[in-house]
Design an enzyme around this catalytic site. Structure first.
Site, PDB file in Angstrom:
ATOM      1  N   LYS A  53     -21.107  -2.639  38.232  1.00  0.00           N
ATOM      2  CA  LYS A  53     -20.330  -2.115  36.891  1.00  0.00           C
ATOM      3  C   LYS A  53     -19.745  -2.042  36.919  1.00  0.00           C
ATOM      4  O   LYS A  53     -18.278  -1.051  35.874  1.00  0.00           O
ATOM      5  CB  LYS A  53     -21.347  -3.457  35.820  1.00  0.00           C
ATOM      6  CG  LYS A  53     -21.218  -4.532  35.644  1.00  0.00           C
ATOM      7  CD  LYS A  53     -23.219  -4.283  35.055  1.00  0.00           C
ATOM      8  CE  LYS A  53     -23.290  -5.479  35.045  1.00  0.00           C
ATOM      9  NZ  LYS A  53     -24.674  -6.246  34.142  1.00  0.00           N
ATOM     10  N   GLN A  97     -28.897  -2.815  30.529  1.00  0.00           N
ATOM     11  CA  GLN A  97     -28.974  -3.837  31.379  1.00  0.00           C
ATOM     12  C   GLN A  97     -30.528  -3.986  31.384  1.00  0.00           C
ATOM     13  O   GLN A  97     -31.803  -3.880  31.150  1.00  0.00           O
ATOM     14  CB  GLN A  97     -29.191  -2.958  33.599  1.00  0.00           C
ATOM     15  CG  GLN A  97     -29.188  -4.158  33.966  1.00  0.00           C
ATOM     16  CD  GLN A  97     -28.400  -4.906  34.312  1.00  0.00           C
ATOM     17  OE1 GLN A  97     -27.000  -4.743  34.710  1.00  0.00           O
ATOM     18  NE2 GLN A  97     -28.747  -5.872  34.643  1.00  0.00           N
ATOM     19  N   ASP A 120     -21.420  -7.354  26.361  1.00  0.00           N
ATOM     20  CA  ASP A 120     -22.705  -8.285  26.607  1.00  0.00           C
ATOM     21  C   ASP A 120     -23.011  -9.921  26.068  1.00  0.00           C
ATOM     22  O   ASP A 120     -22.912 -10.122  26.374  1.00  0.00           O
ATOM     23  CB  ASP A 120     -24.361  -7.808  26.827  1.00  0.00           C
ATOM     24  CG  ASP A 120     -24.041  -7.717  28.511  1.00  0.00           C
ATOM     25  OD1 ASP A 120     -24.007  -8.511  29.539  1.00  0.00           O
ATOM     26  OD2 ASP A 120     -25.540  -7.469  28.170  1.00  0.00           O
TER      27      ASP A 120
END
Ligand code: NDP
Length: 299
Positions: A53, A97, A120
């Site tokens: 990412k 994450q 997200d």
């Protein structure tokens, strides 16, 4: 019949080229999109994902703000960081994450993220907006699946779509997205899961099958309706002594048998995987564009 490949790598490349233009337009207005990436602990898979990412941000010219915290980080410490990032005007998107270590309540952390920075797409507000069909951030993997289908010219309108898997990050949001009254949607959607009776028969009825189970090569070509479109979200490691690393990656669909029956199929790797990251970048750019819009009073 041999299915045509739906190559996520190429579609992701096309989207990246579009994003570069959008980022250049933002830069002209003095805005550089910013993504904060928060990793807690040293889970090897998470480290790889976070690295990918951050690399993707660098390639596109998105400001990346990495926060790699020790495994013993407390929930209070993480929540303090999230609140600080919520208030930081350089940051348009916050990615924490998952999974988080056991001492941290994932739901509490996700709910602490400002929904305006929830790139997200896991916040309940984001998901609620998705369900009622209001403009929001689409969660990255389901968005990747939808874009793959849309950009490959697969018209879902009136089609029967079977999604195998009902997780909160793939199956459930994807089902909601594909049944909206909207372009790239308007499908008749069925969600199957581990308690579904006679999965092969359910899959047989599908014009489009999306596999998101986490079971290597589970869905067989014989289950498919001839000409079905198959999107394989699964990423599974299987031992392979011939492979350099001692394993290879396979999807949830048995590719060799499915490719003979389907009309189109996404491979693993190189299918949904590359799309997930590019959709995260897309959401970050979208968030920066919304910031600009607010600044200019919606013009
Ligand atoms: P989860 O484990 O959270 O969910 C799996 C789902 O599949 C569950 O709903 C489960 O049913 C269902 N399932 C499992 N076994 C069967 C079975 N035998 N028959 C029918 N249904 C079954 O997985 P995720 O959604 O997080 O991930 C799914 C796959 O997608 C994984 O391989 C993961 O690695 C991959 N993935 C890939 C991404 C990418 O970027 N390419 C991103 C995210 C995930 P039940 O609810 O009843 O337990």
């Amino acid at each position: 019949m041999t299915a045509t490949l739906i190559e996520g790598k190429l579609v992701a490349e096309e989207i990246r080229a579009e994003l570069k233009k959008r980022i250049a337009a933002l830069e002209k207005e003095g805005i550089r999109p910013g993504l904060a990436v928060v990793l807690v602990g040293e889970d090897p898979a998470s480290q790889v994902y976070v690295g990918m990412k951050e690399k993707s941000c660098a390639e596109l010219g998105i400001f990346s703000d990495p926060h790699h915290l020790p495994a013993g980080t407390t929930q209070a410490e993480l929540l303090t960081l999230v609140r600080r990032l919520n208030a930081d005007s350089r940051i348009n998107g916050i990615l924490v994450q998952l999974p988080l270590p056991d001492q941290i309540d994932e739901t509490a952390v996700i709910e602490a993220i400002d929904p305006d920075k929830d790139v997200d797409g896991f916040h309940p507000v984001t998901l609620g907006r998705l369900v009622i069909g209001v403009d929001t951030f689409r969660p990255c993997t389901p968005a990747g699946v939808q874009e793959l289908l849309l950009r490959s010219g697969v018209n879902l309108e009136g089609k029967s779509v079977v999604i195998v898997g009902r997780s909160n990050i793939v199956g459930k949001p994807l089902a909601n997205m594909l049944l909206q009254k909207a372009p790239g949607a308007n499908a008749t959607v069925t969600i199957a899961h581990s308690r579904t009776a006679d999965l092969p028969a359910v899959v047989k009825g599908a014009d489009v099958v999306v596999a998101a189970m986490g079971s290597p090569e589970f869905i067989r070509g014989e289950w498919l309706k001839p000409g079905a479109v198959v999107i394989d979200v699964g990423v599974n490691r299987v031992d392979d002594p011939r492979a350099k690393r001692g394993y290879r990656l396979v999807g949830d669909v048995h590719f060799e048998s499915a490719v003979k029956v389907a009309s189109r199929i996404s491979p693993v790797p190189g299918g949904v995987g590359p799309m997930t990251i590019v959709m995260l970048m897309t959401n970050t750019v979208l968030s920066a564009e919304r910031t600009l819009k607010k600044r200019t009073g919606g013009k």
